[in-house]
Design a protein around this motif. Structure first.
Motif, PDB file in Angstrom:
ATOM      1  N   LEU A  71       0.820  -1.203   0.000  1.00  0.00           N
ATOM      2  CA  LEU A  71       0.000   0.000   0.000  1.00  0.00           C
ATOM      3  C   LEU A  71       0.853   1.252   0.000  1.00  0.00           C
ATOM      4  O   LEU A  71       2.065   1.195   0.207  1.00  0.00           O
ATOM      5  N   SER A  72       0.190   2.389  -0.198  1.00  0.00           N
ATOM      6  CA  SER A  72       0.868   3.681  -0.139  1.00  0.00           C
ATOM      7  C   SER A  72      -0.116   4.717   0.369  1.00  0.00           C
ATOM      8  O   SER A  72      -1.302   4.439   0.562  1.00  0.00           O
ATOM      9  N   GLY A  73       0.374   5.931   0.598  1.00  0.00           N
ATOM     10  CA  GLY A  73      -0.487   7.030   1.000  1.00  0.00           C
ATOM     11  C   GLY A  73      -1.148   6.818   2.348  1.00  0.00           C
ATOM     12  O   GLY A  73      -0.570   6.257   3.277  1.00  0.00           O
ATOM     13  N   GLU A  74      -2.411   7.272   2.451  1.00  0.00           N
ATOM     14  CA  GLU A  74      -3.140   7.156   3.712  1.00  0.00           C
ATOM     15  C   GLU A  74      -3.322   5.712   4.135  1.00  0.00           C
ATOM     16  O   GLU A  74      -3.315   5.400   5.332  1.00  0.00           O
ATOM     17  N   ARG A  75      -3.478   4.817   3.169  1.00  0.00           N
ATOM     18  CA  ARG A  75      -3.673   3.401   3.512  1.00  0.00           C
ATOM     19  C   ARG A  75      -2.398   2.800   4.090  1.00  0.00           C
ATOM     20  O   ARG A  75      -2.458   1.946   4.967  1.00  0.00           O
ATOM     21  N   LEU A  76      -1.236   3.221   3.605  1.00  0.00           N
ATOM     22  CA  LEU A  76       0.025   2.759   4.197  1.00  0.00           C
ATOM     23  C   LEU A  76       0.105   3.208   5.653  1.00  0.00           C
ATOM     24  O   LEU A  76       0.415   2.405   6.548  1.00  0.00           O
ATOM     25  N   ARG A  77      -0.156   4.477   5.897  1.00  0.00           N
ATOM     26  CA  ARG A  77      -0.081   4.982   7.269  1.00  0.00           C
ATOM     27  C   ARG A  77      -1.088   4.278   8.174  1.00  0.00           C
ATOM     28  O   ARG A  77      -0.790   3.982   9.337  1.00  0.00           O
ATOM     29  N   ALA A  78      -2.267   3.990   7.641  1.00  0.00           N
ATOM     30  CA  ALA A  78      -3.299   3.335   8.440  1.00  0.00           C
ATOM     31  C   ALA A  78      -2.896   1.922   8.818  1.00  0.00           C
ATOM     32  O   ALA A  78      -3.073   1.497   9.968  1.00  0.00           O
ATOM     33  N   VAL A  79      -2.352   1.167   7.863  1.00  0.00           N
ATOM     34  CA  VAL A  79      -2.023  -0.227   8.146  1.00  0.00           C
ATOM     35  C   VAL A  79      -0.803  -0.321   9.060  1.00  0.00           C
ATOM     36  O   VAL A  79      -0.705  -1.246   9.876  1.00  0.00           O
ATOM     37  N   VAL A  80       0.107   0.627   8.964  1.00  0.00           N
ATOM     38  CA  VAL A  80       1.246   0.649   9.886  1.00  0.00           C
ATOM     39  C   VAL A  80       0.758   0.965  11.297  1.00  0.00           C
ATOM     40  O   VAL A  80       1.214   0.358  12.273  1.00  0.00           O
ATOM     41  N   GLU A  81      -0.172   1.882  11.410  1.00  0.00           N
ATOM     42  CA  GLU A  81      -0.731   2.196  12.724  1.00  0.00           C
ATOM     43  C   GLU A  81      -1.420   0.968  13.325  1.00  0.00           C
ATOM     44  O   GLU A  81      -1.312   0.705  14.527  1.00  0.00           O
ATOM     45  N   GLY A  82      -2.115   0.215  12.481  1.00  0.00           N
ATOM     46  CA  GLY A  82      -2.783  -0.986  12.972  1.00  0.00           C
ATOM     47  C   GLY A  82      -1.819  -2.103  13.304  1.00  0.00           C
ATOM     48  O   GLY A  82      -2.093  -2.945  14.151  1.00  0.00           O
ATOM     49  N   GLY A  83      -0.676  -2.127  12.628  1.00  0.00           N
ATOM     50  CA  GLY A  83       0.322  -3.177  12.818  1.00  0.00           C
ATOM     51  C   GLY A  83       0.274  -4.156  11.664  1.00  0.00           C
ATOM     52  O   GLY A  83      -0.789  -4.688  11.346  1.00  0.00           O
ATOM     53  N   VAL A  84       1.409  -4.363  11.022  1.00  0.00           N
ATOM     54  CA  VAL A  84       1.470  -5.236   9.859  1.00  0.00           C
ATOM     55  C   VAL A  84       2.768  -6.025   9.918  1.00  0.00           C
ATOM     56  O   VAL A  84       3.800  -5.509  10.358  1.00  0.00           O
ATOM     57  N   ASP A  85       2.724  -7.289   9.531  1.00  0.00           N
ATOM     58  CA  ASP A  85       3.921  -8.130   9.616  1.00  0.00           C
ATOM     59  C   ASP A  85       4.929  -7.808   8.524  1.00  0.00           C
ATOM     60  O   ASP A  85       6.133  -7.762   8.776  1.00  0.00           O
TER      61      ASP A  85
ATOM     62  N   LEU B  70       5.460  -5.097   5.164  1.00  0.00           N
ATOM     63  CA  LEU B  70       5.004  -3.955   4.379  1.00  0.00           C
ATOM     64  C   LEU B  70       5.885  -3.825   3.157  1.00  0.00           C
ATOM     65  O   LEU B  70       7.107  -3.749   3.271  1.00  0.00           O
ATOM     66  N   LYS B  71       5.271  -3.801   1.969  1.00  0.00           N
ATOM     67  CA  LYS B  71       6.009  -3.579   0.736  1.00  0.00           C
ATOM     68  C   LYS B  71       5.584  -2.247   0.141  1.00  0.00           C
ATOM     69  O   LYS B  71       4.390  -1.932   0.063  1.00  0.00           O
ATOM     70  N   VAL B  72       6.574  -1.444  -0.277  1.00  0.00           N
ATOM     71  CA  VAL B  72       6.319  -0.130  -0.841  1.00  0.00           C
ATOM     72  C   VAL B  72       7.445   0.184  -1.812  1.00  0.00           C
ATOM     73  O   VAL B  72       8.550  -0.362  -1.691  1.00  0.00           O
ATOM     74  N   SER B  73       7.194   1.035  -2.791  1.00  0.00           N
ATOM     75  CA  SER B  73       8.247   1.416  -3.733  1.00  0.00           C
ATOM     76  C   SER B  73       8.922   2.710  -3.285  1.00  0.00           C
ATOM     77  O   SER B  73       8.357   3.479  -2.494  1.00  0.00           O
ATOM     78  N   HIS B  74      10.123   2.971  -3.815  1.00  0.00           N
ATOM     79  CA  HIS B  74      10.815   4.204  -3.449  1.00  0.00           C
ATOM     80  C   HIS B  74      10.066   5.422  -3.971  1.00  0.00           C
ATOM     81  O   HIS B  74      10.074   6.492  -3.342  1.00  0.00           O
ATOM     82  N   GLU B  75       9.383   5.299  -5.134  1.00  0.00           N
ATOM     83  CA  GLU B  75       8.590   6.414  -5.647  1.00  0.00           C
ATOM     84  C   GLU B  75       7.437   6.734  -4.704  1.00  0.00           C
ATOM     85  O   GLU B  75       7.100   7.906  -4.468  1.00  0.00           O
ATOM     86  N   GLU B  76       6.809   5.697  -4.134  1.00  0.00           N
ATOM     87  CA  GLU B  76       5.706   5.903  -3.203  1.00  0.00           C
ATOM     88  C   GLU B  76       6.196   6.535  -1.906  1.00  0.00           C
ATOM     89  O   GLU B  76       5.513   7.397  -1.330  1.00  0.00           O
ATOM     90  N   LEU B  77       7.373   6.127  -1.436  1.00  0.00           N
ATOM     91  CA  LEU B  77       7.933   6.765  -0.237  1.00  0.00           C
ATOM     92  C   LEU B  77       8.125   8.259  -0.462  1.00  0.00           C
ATOM     93  O   LEU B  77       7.819   9.082   0.414  1.00  0.00           O
ATOM     94  N   LYS B  78       8.606   8.632  -1.635  1.00  0.00           N
ATOM     95  CA  LYS B  78       8.823  10.047  -1.939  1.00  0.00           C
ATOM     96  C   LYS B  78       7.507  10.784  -2.089  1.00  0.00           C
ATOM     97  O   LYS B  78       7.331  11.890  -1.572  1.00  0.00           O
ATOM     98  N   ALA B  79       6.555  10.180  -2.804  1.00  0.00           N
ATOM     99  CA  ALA B  79       5.246  10.815  -2.987  1.00  0.00           C
ATOM    100  C   ALA B  79       4.536  11.018  -1.649  1.00  0.00           C
ATOM    101  O   ALA B  79       3.788  11.999  -1.471  1.00  0.00           O
TER     102      ALA B  79
END
Length: 333
Positions: A161-175, A177-186
């Motif tokens: 995931l990316s964006g708000e959904r990435l932040r939400a799932v990290v807050e909930g706790g996830v085993d 997490l896969k994300v791209s470097h472009e998404e990290l920058k965005a």
């Protein structure tokens, strides 16, 4: 019973026009992030259930296409506009003729989708949270709550995931997490995509609730960490035909390794091989399982040296045996 359950909120009906010696050739498939992950998992002989909302005429067509691929579909059906696109690739480049993200999922359908995920995943080892076709399709907090409840039920939760959904799932706790470097920058998690900035962002994500973090970097080695160490994983290079879907194939390969009982640091090499093969193909989330297994032996792994505040490389052990040593849990204790 499926080993893996995937949340794919809004699959996309894809229509692609290709060149053919006798004229145009029109390809109609199911697509979207969760579909591409499910397709690669089936190529790797992993049983998959996909939970989704299928909308209108597009949804009825998608139901048949997904079941034809031997994907178990747990679908909520509704009227309205479903996600679909028409692309023209006759000239070699992908030209968008039209794209429709589909209608947002309403409150009652969201409740039913949530229940379907909890029910379908009861017998699954791994649950994958993938994104929707449009930003307004499903609220981010759905992912936070689902991650909490799935992990409480003892499931391994993987999010791509990316964006708000990435932040939400990290807050909930996830085993994982896969994300791209472009998404990290965005998302504002890095300002420049240097190794040091990406690694710092990965460690922040872990501190915020992610167990392990995978960052893909296009043709550069992907970065992975599940603790203090960071490893760089390099698949064999191929001439790119289609880069879309490569990250989803990588995620699926990692999940397939986990289902087989492999440590995550071993499973990452299967994912790297699956993603590398996918860029050579027109079909997204496709590839031969035997060839992926062969390519896996060509994936190289190295430990990324840690640096101090002044940027100087810190002394540390670099395993001479590559991944085999890095994967030894005894060495992390």
């Amino acid at each position: 019973m499926s080993d893996v359950t995937i949340l794919a909120p809004s699959p996309t009906l894809t229509v692609t026009v290709e060149d053919h010696p006798q004229g145009s050739e029109i390809h109609v498939h199911a697509g979207g992030q969760g579909v591409w992950q499910a397709r690669m998992l089936r190529r790797l002989q992993v049983p998959v259930t996909m939970c989704c909302v299928l909308t209108g005429e597009v949804g009825r067509a998608l139901q048949h296409l997904l079941e034809d691929e031997d994907i178990t579909v747990q679908a909520l059906t509704r009227d309205g506009r479903g996600s679909a696109y028409v692309h023209d690739r006759r000239g070699g480049e992908r030209i968008v003729i039209d794209e429709e993200r589909g209608d947002p999922i309403g409150r009652h359908d969201l409740d039913d989708l949530y229940s379907a995920m909890l029910s379908s995943s009861e017998d699954s080892q791994v649950v994958v949270l993938s994104g929707p076709a449009g930003e307004e399709t499903i609220p981010a907090d759905f992912y936070r709550r689902l991650a909490i409840d799935l992990r409480a039920a003892g499931k391994t939760v993987v999010a791509d995931l990316s964006g708000e959904r990435l932040r939400a799932v990290v807050e909930g706790g996830v085993d994982v997490l896969k994300v791209s470097h472009e998404e990290l920058k965005a998302d504002g998690l890095v300002t420049v995509t240097t190794d040091d900035e990406i690694i710092a962002a990965m460690q922040r994500l872990r501190a915020d609730g992610a167990g392990a973090v995978i960052v893909t970097r296009a043709s550069d080695p992907l970065l992975f960490t599940d603790g203090d160490r960071v490893i760089a994983v390099s698949p064999p290079p191929f001439e790119e035909n289609e880069t879309r879907g490569a990250g989803d194939s990588l995620t699926a390969g990692v999940i397939a390794g986990l289902v087989r009982g492999e440590p995550l640091r071993d499973a990452i090499t299967l994912g790297a091989a699956a993603g590398a093969l996918n860029v050579t193909r027109h079909g997204l989330g496709t590839g031969d399982a035997d060839l992926i297994g062969s390519l896996r032996t060509k994936v190289t792994v190295r430990e990324v040296p840690r640096r101090d505040a002044e940027g100087r490389e810190q002394e540390g052990r670099v395993s001479p045996d590559g991944l085999a040593a890095l994967a030894d849990p005894e060495e992390d204790s």
